[in-house]
Design an enzyme around this catalytic site. Structure first.
Site, PDB file in Angstrom:
ATOM      1  N   LYS A  32       0.855  -1.193   0.000  1.00 20.74           N
ATOM      2  CA  LYS A  32       0.000   0.000   0.000  1.00 20.74           C
ATOM      3  C   LYS A  32       0.887   1.238   0.000  1.00 20.74           C
ATOM      4  O   LYS A  32       1.520   1.566   0.991  1.00 20.74           O
ATOM      5  CB  LYS A  32      -0.938   0.059   1.215  1.00 20.74           C
TER       6      LYS A  32
ATOM      7  N   GLU B   2      10.042   1.276  10.625  1.00 23.52           N
ATOM      8  CA  GLU B   2      11.059   2.325  10.474  1.00 23.52           C
ATOM      9  C   GLU B   2      10.312   3.632  10.580  1.00 23.52           C
ATOM     10  O   GLU B   2       9.522   3.977   9.702  1.00 23.52           O
ATOM     11  CB  GLU B   2      11.763   2.169   9.124  1.00 23.52           C
TER      12      GLU B   2
ATOM     13  N   GLU C  90       9.822  15.504  15.284  1.00 24.53           N
ATOM     14  CA  GLU C  90      10.204  15.354  13.878  1.00 24.53           C
ATOM     15  C   GLU C  90       9.358  16.314  13.043  1.00 24.53           C
ATOM     16  O   GLU C  90       8.138  16.182  12.977  1.00 24.53           O
ATOM     17  CB  GLU C  90       9.979  13.911  13.411  1.00 24.53           C
TER      18      GLU C  90
HETATM   19  P1  NDP Z   1       2.020   8.303   8.080  1.00 24.44           P
HETATM   20  O1  NDP Z   1       2.785   7.509   9.055  1.00 24.44           O
HETATM   21  O2  NDP Z   1       0.646   8.755   8.442  1.00 24.44           O
HETATM   22  O3  NDP Z   1       1.897   7.514   6.683  1.00 24.44           O
HETATM   23  C1  NDP Z   1       2.759   6.476   6.283  1.00 24.44           C
HETATM   24  C2  NDP Z   1       1.940   5.348   5.672  1.00 24.44           C
HETATM   25  O4  NDP Z   1       1.039   4.806   6.653  1.00 24.44           O
HETATM   26  C3  NDP Z   1       1.068   5.811   4.509  1.00 24.44           C
HETATM   27  O5  NDP Z   1       1.000   4.787   3.532  1.00 24.44           O
HETATM   28  C4  NDP Z   1      -0.270   6.014   5.188  1.00 24.44           C
HETATM   29  O6  NDP Z   1      -1.366   5.969   4.326  1.00 24.44           O
HETATM   30  C5  NDP Z   1      -0.306   4.869   6.172  1.00 24.44           C
HETATM   31  N1  NDP Z   1      -1.251   5.120   7.249  1.00 24.44           N
HETATM   32  C6  NDP Z   1      -1.648   6.318   7.747  1.00 24.44           C
HETATM   33  N2  NDP Z   1      -2.549   6.150   8.731  1.00 24.44           N
HETATM   34  C7  NDP Z   1      -2.741   4.819   8.862  1.00 24.44           C
HETATM   35  C8  NDP Z   1      -3.569   4.023   9.693  1.00 24.44           C
HETATM   36  N3  NDP Z   1      -4.382   4.559  10.608  1.00 24.44           N
HETATM   37  N4  NDP Z   1      -3.507   2.679   9.545  1.00 24.44           N
HETATM   38  C9  NDP Z   1      -2.709   2.130   8.625  1.00 24.44           C
HETATM   39  N5  NDP Z   1      -1.923   2.826   7.797  1.00 24.44           N
HETATM   40  C10 NDP Z   1      -1.925   4.163   7.904  1.00 24.44           C
HETATM   41  O7  NDP Z   1       2.867   9.544   7.672  1.00 24.44           O
HETATM   42  P2  NDP Z   1       2.323  10.900   7.041  1.00 24.44           P
HETATM   43  O8  NDP Z   1       2.370  10.710   5.600  1.00 24.44           O
HETATM   44  O9  NDP Z   1       1.026  11.360   7.578  1.00 24.44           O
HETATM   45  O10 NDP Z   1       3.409  11.904   7.598  1.00 24.44           O
HETATM   46  C11 NDP Z   1       3.284  12.400   8.929  1.00 24.44           C
HETATM   47  C12 NDP Z   1       4.605  12.456   9.609  1.00 24.44           C
HETATM   48  O11 NDP Z   1       5.184  11.155   9.666  1.00 24.44           O
HETATM   49  C13 NDP Z   1       5.663  13.282   8.892  1.00 24.44           C
HETATM   50  O12 NDP Z   1       5.515  14.614   9.151  1.00 24.44           O
HETATM   51  C14 NDP Z   1       6.900  12.676   9.455  1.00 24.44           C
HETATM   52  O13 NDP Z   1       7.163  13.217  10.700  1.00 24.44           O
HETATM   53  C15 NDP Z   1       6.569  11.222   9.597  1.00 24.44           C
HETATM   54  N6  NDP Z   1       7.021  10.422   8.446  1.00 24.44           N
HETATM   55  C16 NDP Z   1       8.135   9.685   8.574  1.00 24.44           C
HETATM   56  C17 NDP Z   1       8.604   8.985   7.494  1.00 24.44           C
HETATM   57  C18 NDP Z   1       9.823   8.173   7.573  1.00 24.44           C
HETATM   58  O14 NDP Z   1      10.487   8.005   6.553  1.00 24.44           O
HETATM   59  N7  NDP Z   1      10.141   7.591   8.697  1.00 24.44           N
HETATM   60  C19 NDP Z   1       7.959   9.028   6.201  1.00 24.44           C
HETATM   61  C20 NDP Z   1       6.738   9.781   6.175  1.00 24.44           C
HETATM   62  C21 NDP Z   1       6.322  10.450   7.271  1.00 24.44           C
HETATM   63  P3  NDP Z   1      -1.985   7.365   3.813  1.00 24.44           P
HETATM   64  O15 NDP Z   1      -0.950   7.961   2.942  1.00 24.44           O
HETATM   65  O16 NDP Z   1      -3.180   6.976   3.060  1.00 24.44           O
HETATM   66  O17 NDP Z   1      -2.299   8.173   5.009  1.00 24.44           O
END
Ligand code: NDP
Length: 495
Positions: free
Chosen positions: A190, A266, A398
């Site tokens: 996903k 991660e 972060e």
């Molecule tokens: P999320 O953790 O929300 O999203 C990462 C993935 O998880 C996406 O595919 C997302 O889907 C999915 N996801 C979100 N909510 C759920 C849920 N309730 N159950 C299952 N899967 C879910 O990151 P964001 O994109 O919202 O970013 C927010 C913050 O996260 C950033 O500001 C940053 O701080 C951190 N982040 C860290 C990353 C890293 O590399 N470690 C990468 C991205 C973000 P969907 O896109 O549909 O919400």
């Protein structure tokens, strides 16, 4: 392979976007018929209308993956045969670098020149590296004694669910897919809702390379629906995730409340970068700027806390301000731009709220403003704060944007105390010419990777992942296979 802005624009206009769900080797609509808009943050314009996968689609994808795993069409092929398919996929990715780079750039705002020179070639390399490794892994025989033969083998787990973020859409998918597929698993991926396009194209390229139907399924959709359904599915054996700590914790809960699937996380960081006076300060400043402003700061291991020895604090702040001035955002397709757009307006708002809190709690050195380019206001200036208190939000949380906070220290002990004072422990960097200091402080820094006299050192050959609330489990390197396999003992008495 580098194009001019008009050439990239022409290629963008000619792109054919894949917008359907990919299940069982076929593009298909969502069971509900629902769709969602994917917006190009670089322009604010709608880029595509994507099929919105939900629980029913995840279930179909998992069933397809399970069938493929159980009948052995991939899982029981020899490692050498799997290698050949994945090497063909690596070659196909190389043949499509401009297209894949454009898909990520248009979908989430990163510079197309970076996507074309770092992300897309990286994806090809990681597939190739894991493919080449898989038929060189030997199993073990335990030293049990005469008339007993105890074989210890790595076996694939079955169905792997992968949920990945938007900051490096193609590469984050690849980091999970390459070892999972090489090991013989089937996968349901996903992608993030902001950036599904390269994953959908990758699935098609994998089919062209000869990956059997059902072995890789891609279900775009929202985290709440599709992501949660994958995390809770009773027939998923292992869930791998890169994203926020908050959602990482949800996956642990989903697993505990469903089938106790393995979960590997991660979840980002707040990486410190320590600069001592004996370092090459120009090189340190160059790399510190890269470490926080590359990819608009949307990097889990971004060096977002610069810790500088008090004796060089003001000269380092000046150096950093000069680098930031040269890294202003611009059109993501323009090779002259130094930073692209933030992933979307909502995330831009979040980063701007951190900047507002920084203006209250620290000294703004440079930047701090939102910028409008091509009619989109999803751009932010490279921003630096100094004199931030250790408990300020901009120091502890972060931000995931181009925002650096600079703190100072007087002694090694103080530097280590500041560096380790974080709920995260993904990466750390350290700049000194003193070998003894480099080694002893590397030992004391809490992080999955410590880079000395560089930042963000990373390769297919070295494991990547965190400790504390940065998660656990490792991507890349031979160790990545540990997440996608179980150790199985077969004990034969023959005496
Ligand atoms: P999320 O953790 O929300 O999203 C990462 C993935 O998880 C996406 O595919 C997302 O889907 C999915 N996801 C979100 N909510 C759920 C849920 N309730 N159950 C299952 N899967 C879910 O990151 P964001 O994109 O919202 O970013 C927010 C913050 O996260 C950033 O500001 C940053 O701080 C951190 N982040 C860290 C990353 C890293 O590399 N470690 C990468 C991205 C973000 P969907 O896109 O549909 O919400």
């Amino acid at each position: 392979m580098m194009f001019t802005l008009p050439e990239w624009q022409a290629r963008a206009a000619a792109l054919r976007l894949r917008t359907q769900i990919w299940i069982d080797g076929k593009a298909q609509p969502a069971a509900s018929g629902a769709r969602f808009e994917s917006v190009n943050p670089g322009t604010g314009q709608i880029l595509a209308d994507i099929a919105k996968g939900g629980a029913e689609d995840i279930d179909r994808a998992v069933k397809s993956a399970r069938r493929a795993f159980d009948d052995g069409r991939w899982s029981r092929q020899t490692p050498a045969a799997r290698k050949e398919v994945l090497l063909r996929l690596a070659a196909l990715i190389r043949d499509h670098i401009p297209e894949l780079a454009l898909l990520d750039s248009l979908d989430m705002g990163k510079l197309v020149k970076d996507a074309a020179t770092i992300d897309a070639p990286g994806s090809a390399h990681f597939f190739q590296w894991h493919a080449e490794a898989i038929d060189k892994l030997y199993d073990e025989i335990a030293p049990t004694g005469a008339a007993d033969l105890a074989m210890i083998r790595r076996v694939p787990l079955g169905v792997v669910g992968a949920v990945v973020p938007w900051n490096f859409p193609l590469d984050m998918a690849t980091w999970k897919l390459a070892p999972a597929l090489a090991m013989g698993n089937s996968v349901v991926l996903k992608p993030a809702e902001q950036s599904p396009l390269s994953a959908l194209r990758l699935a098609e390229l994998a089919a062209e390379a000869g990956l059997p139907d059902g072995v890789l399924n891609v279900v775009p959709g929202f985290g709440q629906d599709a992501g949660q359904a994958l995390g809770r599915h009773p027939d998923v054996d292992c869930l791998v995730f890169t994203g926020s700590t908050t959602v990482g914790k949800l996956f642990q809960r989903y697993a505990g409340e469903s089938n106790m699937k393995q979960v590997w996380l991660e979840t980002g960081g707040k990486s410190p970068n320590l600069i001592f006076p004996d370092a090459d300060l120009d090189a340190a400043a160059d790399m510190a700027a890269f470490g926080i402003f590359f990819n608009q700061g949307e990097v889990c291991s971004a060096n977002s806390r610069l810790l500088v020895h008090r004796s060089i604090a003001e000269e380092m702040i000046d150096r950093m301000a000069a680098r930031a001035a040269a890294m202003q955002p611009g059109d993501p397709l323009d090779p002259a731009s130094a930073m692209g757009a933030m992933v979307d307006r909502a995330h831009t708002d979040t980063v701007m709220s951190y900047i507002a809190s920084g203006k209250q709690s620290a000294r703004l050195v440079c930047g701090g403003e939102r910028v409008t380019i091509n009619g989109s206001d999803a751009y932010i200036q490279p921003t630096i704060f100094a004199d931030a208190a250790p408990d300020a939000r901009i120091v502890r949380e972060e931000i995931f944007g181009p925002v650096l906070s600079i703190q100072t220290f007087a002694t090694e002990d103080e530097a280590i105390a500041l560096a380790n004072d974080s709920p995260f422990a993904l990466a750390a960097s350290l700049w000194t010419r003193d070998l003894g200091r480099a080694l002893s402080l590397s030992d004391r820094l809490f992080a999955g990777t410590v880079s000395v006299n560089t930042v963000d050192a990373l390769s297919a050959m070295t494991p990547f992942g965190g400790m504390k609330q940065s998660g656990f489990g490792r991507d890349l390197s031979l160790h990545s296979f540990d997440k996608y396999s179980a150790l199985k003992t077969t004990w034969i008495k023959y005496g």
